[in-house]
Motif scaffolding. Structure first.
Motif, PDB file in Angstrom:
ATOM      1  N   ASN A   5      67.121  98.212 -21.083  1.00 31.61           N
ATOM      2  CA  ASN A   5      68.292  98.873 -20.526  1.00 31.61           C
ATOM      3  C   ASN A   5      68.316  98.636 -19.012  1.00 31.61           C
ATOM      4  O   ASN A   5      67.386  98.043 -18.451  1.00 31.61           O
ATOM      5  CB  ASN A   5      68.320 100.361 -20.884  1.00 31.61           C
ATOM      6  N   GLU A   6      69.366  99.107 -18.354  1.00 26.88           N
ATOM      7  CA  GLU A   6      69.539  98.828 -16.926  1.00 26.88           C
ATOM      8  C   GLU A   6      68.373  99.352 -16.080  1.00 26.88           C
ATOM      9  O   GLU A   6      67.918  98.690 -15.161  1.00 26.88           O
ATOM     10  CB  GLU A   6      70.858  99.415 -16.404  1.00 26.88           C
ATOM     11  N   ARG A   7      67.891 100.543 -16.386  1.00 27.37           N
ATOM     12  CA  ARG A   7      66.786 101.121 -15.615  1.00 27.37           C
ATOM     13  C   ARG A   7      65.554 100.226 -15.697  1.00 27.37           C
ATOM     14  O   ARG A   7      64.885  99.959 -14.699  1.00 27.37           O
ATOM     15  CB  ARG A   7      66.461 102.528 -16.143  1.00 27.37           C
ATOM     16  N   ASN A   8      65.275  99.716 -16.892  1.00 26.57           N
ATOM     17  CA  ASN A   8      64.117  98.833 -17.055  1.00 26.57           C
ATOM     18  C   ASN A   8      64.350  97.447 -16.447  1.00 26.57           C
ATOM     19  O   ASN A   8      63.396  96.787 -16.040  1.00 26.57           O
ATOM     20  CB  ASN A   8      63.716  98.742 -18.525  1.00 26.57           C
ATOM     21  N   MET A   9      65.616  97.025 -16.380  1.00 28.23           N
ATOM     22  CA  MET A   9      65.916  95.778 -15.677  1.00 28.23           C
ATOM     23  C   MET A   9      65.572  95.924 -14.200  1.00 28.23           C
ATOM     24  O   MET A   9      64.941  95.046 -13.611  1.00 28.23           O
ATOM     25  CB  MET A   9      67.399  95.424 -15.823  1.00 28.23           C
ATOM     26  N   VAL A  10      65.997  97.033 -13.606  1.00 26.18           N
ATOM     27  CA  VAL A  10      65.712  97.282 -12.189  1.00 26.18           C
ATOM     28  C   VAL A  10      64.207  97.318 -11.961  1.00 26.18           C
ATOM     29  O   VAL A  10      63.698  96.680 -11.037  1.00 26.18           O
ATOM     30  CB  VAL A  10      66.389  98.594 -11.703  1.00 26.18           C
ATOM     31  N   LYS A  11      63.485  98.038 -12.818  1.00 25.93           N
ATOM     32  CA  LYS A  11      62.014  98.114 -12.677  1.00 25.93           C
ATOM     33  C   LYS A  11      61.367  96.741 -12.813  1.00 25.93           C
ATOM     34  O   LYS A  11      60.466  96.391 -12.056  1.00 25.93           O
ATOM     35  CB  LYS A  11      61.430  99.064 -13.732  1.00 25.93           C
ATOM     36  N   GLY A  12      61.834  95.952 -13.764  1.00 25.21           N
ATOM     37  CA  GLY A  12      61.228  94.656 -14.024  1.00 25.21           C
ATOM     38  C   GLY A  12      61.536  93.599 -12.969  1.00 25.21           C
ATOM     39  O   GLY A  12      60.766  92.665 -12.780  1.00 25.21           O
ATOM     40  N   LEU A  13      62.657  93.756 -12.280  1.00 19.90           N
ATOM     41  CA  LEU A  13      63.091  92.742 -11.315  1.00 19.90           C
ATOM     42  C   LEU A  13      62.854  93.113  -9.856  1.00 19.90           C
ATOM     43  O   LEU A  13      62.968  92.259  -8.987  1.00 19.90           O
ATOM     44  CB  LEU A  13      64.587  92.470 -11.498  1.00 19.90           C
ATOM     45  N   LYS A  14      62.547  94.370  -9.570  1.00 19.19           N
ATOM     46  CA  LYS A  14      62.536  94.841  -8.177  1.00 19.19           C
ATOM     47  C   LYS A  14      61.614  94.038  -7.262  1.00 19.19           C
ATOM     48  O   LYS A  14      61.935  93.822  -6.102  1.00 19.19           O
ATOM     49  CB  LYS A  14      62.211  96.326  -8.105  1.00 19.19           C
ATOM     50  N   ASP A  15      60.480  93.555  -7.758  1.00 11.44           N
ATOM     51  CA  ASP A  15      59.542  92.812  -6.916  1.00 11.44           C
ATOM     52  C   ASP A  15      60.021  91.397  -6.610  1.00 11.44           C
ATOM     53  O   ASP A  15      59.572  90.775  -5.656  1.00 11.44           O
ATOM     54  CB  ASP A  15      58.156  92.753  -7.569  1.00 11.44           C
ATOM     55  N   ASP A  16      60.948  90.888  -7.427  1.00  3.63           N
ATOM     56  CA  ASP A  16      61.433  89.526  -7.271  1.00  3.63           C
ATOM     57  C   ASP A  16      62.819  89.490  -6.623  1.00  3.63           C
ATOM     58  O   ASP A  16      63.472  88.471  -6.606  1.00  3.63           O
ATOM     59  CB  ASP A  16      61.470  88.848  -8.656  1.00  3.63           C
ATOM     60  N   TRP A  17      63.286  90.632  -6.129  1.00  2.00           N
ATOM     61  CA  TRP A  17      64.651  90.753  -5.634  1.00  2.00           C
ATOM     62  C   TRP A  17      64.664  90.847  -4.122  1.00  2.00           C
ATOM     63  O   TRP A  17      63.859  91.562  -3.538  1.00  2.00           O
ATOM     64  CB  TRP A  17      65.276  92.021  -6.217  1.00  2.00           C
ATOM     65  N   GLU A  18      65.589  90.155  -3.502  1.00  2.00           N
ATOM     66  CA  GLU A  18      65.795  90.248  -2.051  1.00  2.00           C
ATOM     67  C   GLU A  18      66.486  91.579  -1.759  1.00  2.00           C
ATOM     68  O   GLU A  18      67.572  91.838  -2.259  1.00  2.00           O
ATOM     69  CB  GLU A  18      66.686  89.080  -1.609  1.00  2.00           C
ATOM     70  N   GLY A  19      65.856  92.444  -0.994  1.00  4.25           N
ATOM     71  CA  GLY A  19      66.437  93.755  -0.700  1.00  4.25           C
ATOM     72  C   GLY A  19      66.203  94.730  -1.838  1.00  4.25           C
ATOM     73  O   GLY A  19      65.437  94.468  -2.763  1.00  4.25           O
ATOM     74  N   LYS A  20      66.885  95.875  -1.758  1.00  2.00           N
ATOM     75  CA  LYS A  20      66.705  96.931  -2.763  1.00  2.00           C
ATOM     76  C   LYS A  20      67.624  96.682  -3.954  1.00  2.00           C
ATOM     77  O   LYS A  20      68.833  96.529  -3.789  1.00  2.00           O
ATOM     78  CB  LYS A  20      66.997  98.288  -2.129  1.00  2.00           C
ATOM     79  N   LEU A  21      67.047  96.643  -5.132  1.00  2.00           N
ATOM     80  CA  LEU A  21      67.823  96.442  -6.347  1.00  2.00           C
ATOM     81  C   LEU A  21      68.182  97.788  -6.962  1.00  2.00           C
ATOM     82  O   LEU A  21      67.330  98.663  -7.108  1.00  2.00           O
ATOM     83  CB  LEU A  21      67.014  95.609  -7.355  1.00  2.00           C
ATOM     84  N   THR A  22      69.455  97.950  -7.283  1.00  2.00           N
ATOM     85  CA  THR A  22      69.933  99.166  -7.943  1.00  2.00           C
ATOM     86  C   THR A  22      70.745  98.777  -9.176  1.00  2.00           C
ATOM     87  O   THR A  22      71.163  97.622  -9.319  1.00  2.00           O
ATOM     88  CB  THR A  22      70.845  99.982  -7.004  1.00  2.00           C
ATOM     89  N   THR A  23      70.978  99.757 -10.026  1.00  2.00           N
ATOM     90  CA  THR A  23      71.818  99.525 -11.201  1.00  2.00           C
ATOM     91  C   THR A  23      73.215  99.077 -10.769  1.00  2.00           C
ATOM     92  O   THR A  23      73.822  98.211 -11.395  1.00  2.00           O
ATOM     93  CB  THR A  23      71.898 100.803 -12.061  1.00  2.00           C
ATOM     94  N   LYS A  24      73.710  99.658  -9.674  1.00  2.00           N
ATOM     95  CA  LYS A  24      75.036  99.291  -9.161  1.00  2.00           C
ATOM     96  C   LYS A  24      75.102  97.791  -8.875  1.00  2.00           C
ATOM     97  O   LYS A  24      76.112  97.135  -9.156  1.00  2.00           O
ATOM     98  CB  LYS A  24      75.351 100.098  -7.905  1.00  2.00           C
ATOM     99  N   GLU A  25      74.040  97.250  -8.308  1.00  2.00           N
ATOM    100  CA  GLU A  25      74.002  95.821  -8.010  1.00  2.00           C
ATOM    101  C   GLU A  25      74.083  94.982  -9.295  1.00  2.00           C
ATOM    102  O   GLU A  25      74.728  93.945  -9.325  1.00  2.00           O
ATOM    103  CB  GLU A  25      72.720  95.492  -7.240  1.00  2.00           C
ATOM    104  N   LEU A  26      73.410  95.450 -10.352  1.00  2.00           N
ATOM    105  CA  LEU A  26      73.482  94.735 -11.628  1.00  2.00           C
ATOM    106  C   LEU A  26      74.919  94.713 -12.159  1.00  2.00           C
ATOM    107  O   LEU A  26      75.376  93.706 -12.687  1.00  2.00           O
ATOM    108  CB  LEU A  26      72.547  95.376 -12.655  1.00  2.00           C
ATOM    109  N   TYR A  27      75.626  95.839 -11.996  1.00  2.00           N
ATOM    110  CA  TYR A  27      77.020  95.908 -12.434  1.00  2.00           C
ATOM    111  C   TYR A  27      77.940  95.079 -11.543  1.00  2.00           C
ATOM    112  O   TYR A  27      78.994  94.631 -11.994  1.00  2.00           O
ATOM    113  CB  TYR A  27      77.509  97.359 -12.510  1.00  2.00           C
ATOM    114  N   THR A  28      77.550  94.851 -10.292  1.00  2.00           N
ATOM    115  CA  THR A  28      78.319  93.966  -9.422  1.00  2.00           C
ATOM    116  C   THR A  28      78.239  92.539  -9.959  1.00  2.00           C
ATOM    117  O   THR A  28      79.227  91.806  -9.964  1.00  2.00           O
ATOM    118  CB  THR A  28      77.783  94.035  -7.973  1.00  2.00           C
ATOM    119  N   LEU A  29      77.055  92.159 -10.442  1.00  2.00           N
ATOM    120  CA  LEU A  29      76.870  90.817 -11.003  1.00  2.00           C
ATOM    121  C   LEU A  29      77.542  90.667 -12.364  1.00  2.00           C
ATOM    122  O   LEU A  29      78.110  89.630 -12.678  1.00  2.00           O
ATOM    123  CB  LEU A  29      75.372  90.511 -11.146  1.00  2.00           C
TER     124      LEU A  29
END
Length: 108
Positions: A60-84
């Motif tokens: 789910n989105e929460r686990n996507m954020v957790k799984g990707l946060k270390d590989d993301w430029e800047g702070k990753l949020t669920t909102k950012e996933l919905y922007t994409l």
């Protein structure tokens, strides 16, 4: 092979995830009205990795954020996933990633 030549289910998802490649992803994105970026492909790669190597897991989105946060430029949020992926990162990104439709209900 083009997306039009591949077998899809009634909702447009690929029947065989092995038919997928980045060109197919771009065709899916065009169909979905999504502009793919480097970050989009990070999420797509994460979803495919989870599905293929983690017992068909579709996070789910929460686990996507957790799984990707270390590989993301800047702070990753669920909102950012919905922007994409405005129609939902789980369903829309999963479709573009060539994965089967997730049967999970939203909200958790």
């Amino acid at each position: 092979m083009a997306l039009a030549d591949l077998e899809r289910d009634g909702h447009g998802y690929l029947v065989d995830l092995n038919d997928w490649n980045e060109d197919i992803a771009r065709e899916f994105a065009e169909e979905e009205g999504v502009n793919l970026t480097e970050d989009s492909f990070k999420l797509i790669a994460f979803l495919r990795e989870e599905y293929v190597n983690n017992n068909a897991n579709q996070p789910n989105e929460r686990n996507m954020v957790k799984g990707l946060k270390d590989d993301w430029e800047g702070k990753l949020t669920t909102k950012e996933l919905y922007t994409l992926f405005p129609k939902g990162p789980a369903k829309q990104a999963g479709k573009i990633a060539g994965l089967p439709e997730t049967k999970r209900k939203g909200g958790y």
